[in-house]
Design an enzyme around this catalytic site. Structure first.
Site, PDB file in Angstrom:
ATOM      1  N   ASP A 188       1.050  -1.124   0.099  1.00  0.00           N
ATOM      2  CA  ASP A 188       0.070  -0.017  -0.064  1.00  0.00           C
ATOM      3  C   ASP A 188       0.798   1.167  -0.139  1.00  0.00           C
ATOM      4  O   ASP A 188       1.945   1.281   1.113  1.00  0.00           O
ATOM      5  CB  ASP A 188      -0.794   0.055   1.184  1.00  0.00           C
ATOM      6  CG  ASP A 188      -2.251  -0.298   0.839  1.00  0.00           C
ATOM      7  OD1 ASP A 188      -2.908   0.312   0.043  1.00  0.00           O
ATOM      8  OD2 ASP A 188      -3.006  -1.080   1.650  1.00  0.00           O
ATOM      9  N   ASP A 229      -3.390   4.204  -2.264  1.00  0.00           N
ATOM     10  CA  ASP A 229      -4.590   4.310  -1.348  1.00  0.00           C
ATOM     11  C   ASP A 229      -5.214   5.697  -1.471  1.00  0.00           C
ATOM     12  O   ASP A 229      -4.625   6.704  -1.355  1.00  0.00           O
ATOM     13  CB  ASP A 229      -4.141   4.007   0.017  1.00  0.00           C
ATOM     14  CG  ASP A 229      -5.312   4.317   1.037  1.00  0.00           C
ATOM     15  OD1 ASP A 229      -6.157   3.392   1.133  1.00  0.00           O
ATOM     16  OD2 ASP A 229      -5.338   5.397   1.756  1.00  0.00           O
ATOM     17  N   GLU A 247      -6.689   2.922  -5.969  1.00  0.00           N
ATOM     18  CA  GLU A 247      -8.035   2.665  -5.335  1.00  0.00           C
ATOM     19  C   GLU A 247      -8.870   3.759  -5.732  1.00  0.00           C
ATOM     20  O   GLU A 247      -8.667   5.037  -5.487  1.00  0.00           O
ATOM     21  CB  GLU A 247      -7.528   2.812  -3.676  1.00  0.00           C
ATOM     22  CG  GLU A 247      -8.891   2.568  -3.232  1.00  0.00           C
ATOM     23  CD  GLU A 247      -8.928   3.113  -1.492  1.00  0.00           C
ATOM     24  OE1 GLU A 247     -10.073   2.431  -0.961  1.00  0.00           O
ATOM     25  OE2 GLU A 247      -8.020   3.982  -1.254  1.00  0.00           O
ATOM     26  N   HIS A 306     -10.135  -5.099   2.913  1.00  0.00           N
ATOM     27  CA  HIS A 306     -10.201  -4.673   4.450  1.00  0.00           C
ATOM     28  C   HIS A 306     -11.100  -3.271   4.717  1.00  0.00           C
ATOM     29  O   HIS A 306     -11.663  -3.320   5.855  1.00  0.00           O
ATOM     30  CB  HIS A 306      -8.824  -4.245   4.681  1.00  0.00           C
ATOM     31  CG  HIS A 306      -8.287  -3.019   3.929  1.00  0.00           C
ATOM     32  ND1 HIS A 306      -8.256  -2.843   2.694  1.00  0.00           N
ATOM     33  CD2 HIS A 306      -8.284  -1.766   4.174  1.00  0.00           C
ATOM     34  CE1 HIS A 306      -7.855  -1.855   1.963  1.00  0.00           C
ATOM     35  NE2 HIS A 306      -7.910  -0.911   3.166  1.00  0.00           N
ATOM     36  N   ASP A 307     -11.735  -2.902   3.587  1.00  0.00           N
ATOM     37  CA  ASP A 307     -12.689  -1.798   3.769  1.00  0.00           C
ATOM     38  C   ASP A 307     -14.223  -2.297   3.813  1.00  0.00           C
ATOM     39  O   ASP A 307     -14.932  -1.456   3.512  1.00  0.00           O
ATOM     40  CB  ASP A 307     -12.525  -0.677   2.675  1.00  0.00           C
ATOM     41  CG  ASP A 307     -11.299   0.319   3.383  1.00  0.00           C
ATOM     42  OD1 ASP A 307     -11.092   0.295   4.590  1.00  0.00           O
ATOM     43  OD2 ASP A 307     -10.728   1.011   2.481  1.00  0.00           O
TER      44      ASP A 307
END
Length: 544
Positions: free
Chosen positions: A98, A200, A254, A320-321
């Protein structure tokens, strides 16, 4: 067919805090991941995407970076990282990290310097608004208790901008010195031998320096106003020229902007920006109370069509979100968790685009079942809880909503076995373990040839052995069928048919193919039916 390793990859996302704890402090770490490298290899995946492991005070679980060239103490040391990278490469697995550079932590040295005085050389590394100019034009923060993205700082009588938590001040990408710092940091990791970057929240990095007033209610669609700001593409072209083009790395954004044009501008090869985008239209479909398969088909077909000739996309249903894949898109009840997990895996592994698969979904891990606010750890959830209290919101409805959609559902510890804490830690886990770990765990599923885990392994191999599933033309079949998602993939004379029943009841599909003559490549039931009738959540792939 323009073959690239990152197009043919199967990406496995690891959330390090929850994967495996090696030292009993209740927090997953790098040595924990190292101890499970043979497991990761056994999945057949060939890329690992690791959520942030940089030094951080951990306000937003590592997405608030205080030192981009060091490892968070909770996770270990740089020597541990080097060992992990070497261990992955030895097993033929690449590592993507990331890159969190829309914002830093307020404990980063840059920000400490920046807030120390208005004349500090680091002042323009962030967005400041001097208070004597009056209050700045309102901006919406996703994570702040009051959703106010401007935070007053009395030290220099000014406000700083934070689109996320107040401990995550936004970096000023208009400053060439800041950009150079970021590119040097990227080279530091690329020189170590990592294989890619996931950017990100980067679609928000370019801010409109004129600070216009947005229309009332803009926060309900903040992405429309925040994404793809002025000069973003200039910054990405510069990043590509300075870093990405000099290494054999993959790059993924992202978010994909607000239109197909935005997405193409990010990823088309001739633009020299990024390799692929991570669009959210697909995962945003799942709502509390269900979703329409017709809408689901329309969204994924639209994206495939837009990128059929140019550019490249990611395919995913969880990360993860997000809450757990089977709880949102399948059926996590005892009767259908197995079949629906396998069906969703079949979908991800048979669509065009690079598949991203979140750790734990290969076991069919489910939502956490938390029922008290004290169970949660996510900063956005906790701050929104306070916000709802402050405005007299319906707290019962809020608790019901987060039980379905909160990010913490996907962040509970990986369920390794049926021992205490699912074998994740010998200590007290940083977040509660799902109570169903005694029946849903890796040790049990590894031994069962018909488990969700072993089905996942077979699907990964099927994709890796059939380039038609990577590059083949996608054609939707029986478009108006509300229960079944059916499509073909076709390349160089090879044609595969994919049938997916998204319902808990039997369903049928209109086909013009003779399935009696077709070869079954994989099915999530012991035997497929060859008449176009599908059992609940049945998934079958035929070679025609």
């Amino acid at each position: 067919m323009n073959r690239k390793w990152w197009k043919e990859a199967v990406v496995y996302q690891i959330y390090p805090r929850s994967f495996m704890d090696s030292n009993g402090d209740g927090i997953g770490d790098l040595q924990g991941i190292i101890s499970k490298l043979d497991y990761i290899k056994s999945l057949g995946v060939n890329v690992v995407w690791l959520n942030p492991i940089y030094s951080s005070p951990n306000d937003d679980n590592g997405y608030d970076v205080s030192d981009y060239r060091n490892i968070m103490k909770d996770f270990g040391t740089m020597a541990d990282f080097d060992e992990l990278l070497k261990g992955l490469h030895k097993r033929g697995i690449k590592l993507v990290m990331d890159l969190v550079v829309n914002h830093s932590s307020d404990e980063h040295e840059w920000f400490k310097q920046s807030r120390s005085s208005r004349t500090n050389p680091y002042r323009d590394y962030y967005h400041w608004w001097n208070a004597e100019r009056g209050k700045p034009t309102p901006r919406y923060s996703l994570f702040d208790v009051n959703h106010d993205a401007w935070r007053y700082d009395s030290l220099t009588n000014a406000y700083y901008l934070h689109y996320f938590s107040r401990k995550q001040p936004d970096l000023n990408w208009e400053n060439p010195k800041l950009r150079k710092e970021v590119y040097n940091m990227m080279k530091f990791w690329a020189d170590k031998g990592i294989d890619g970057f996931r950017l990100d929240a980067f679609q928000f990095a370019a801010k409109d320096i004129t600070w216009p007033k947005f229309p009332d209610g803009y926060e309900k669609n903040f992405s429309k106003y925040y994404a793809i700001g002025p000069h973003l593409h200039d910054y990405l072209k510069e990043m590509n020229k300075e870093v990405l083009s000099k290494y054999n790395v993959m790059s993924v954004a992202e978010g994909a902007g607000n239109s197909m044009k935005d997405a193409h501008n990010l990823v088309d090869a001739d633009r020299n920006e990024l390799n692929m985008a991570y669009a959210f239209d697909g995962v945003d479909i799942a709502k509390q109370g269900g979703y329409s398969l017709l809408h689901f088909k329309q969204v994924f077909s639209k994206w495939d069509s837009a990128f059929a000739q140019k550019g490249w996309l990611s395919i995913f249903l969880a990360n993860h979100d997000q809450a757990r894949m089977v709880s949102r898109f399948g059926n996590d009840g005892p009767d259908f968790r197995d079949a629906s997990s396998k069906m969703l895996t079949t979908f991800i592994m048979t669509m065009r685009g690079t598949p991203y698969y979140y750790n734990g979904d290969e076991l069919g891990m489910t939502n956490a079942g938390f029922d008290k606010i004290e169970d949660y750890r996510d900063v956005a959830t906790l701050n929104e809880y306070k916000h709802q209290q402050n405005i007299g919101g319906d707290m019962k409805a809020y608790m019901k909503r987060i039980a379905f959609e909160c990010r913490d559902n996907g962040r509970t510890p990986f369920q390794w076995n049926s021992t205490d804490n699912a074998g994740f830690t010998t200590g007290t886990p940083w977040i509660g373990v799902n109570r169903n770990y005694k029946t849903i765990n890796e040790a049990a599923e590894d031994k069962d040839p018909n488990s969700i885990l072993n089905y996942f392994r077979k699907m990964v191999q099927l994709r890796r052995q059939n380039l038609v599933l990577v590059y083949g033309k996608y054609t939707l079949i029986d478009k108006s069928n509300p229960d079944v998602y059916a499509y073909t993939r076709q390349l160089n004379g090879k044609k595969l048919l994919v049938l997916l029943n998204f319902k808990s009841t039997s369903a049928s599909v209109k086909l013009s193919y003779d399935l009696e003559k077709a070869k079954v490549l994989i099915c999530n039931y012991p035997q497929d039916s060859k008449d176009g009738t599908l059992k609940p959540y049945e998934a079958v792939v035929y070679e025609l």
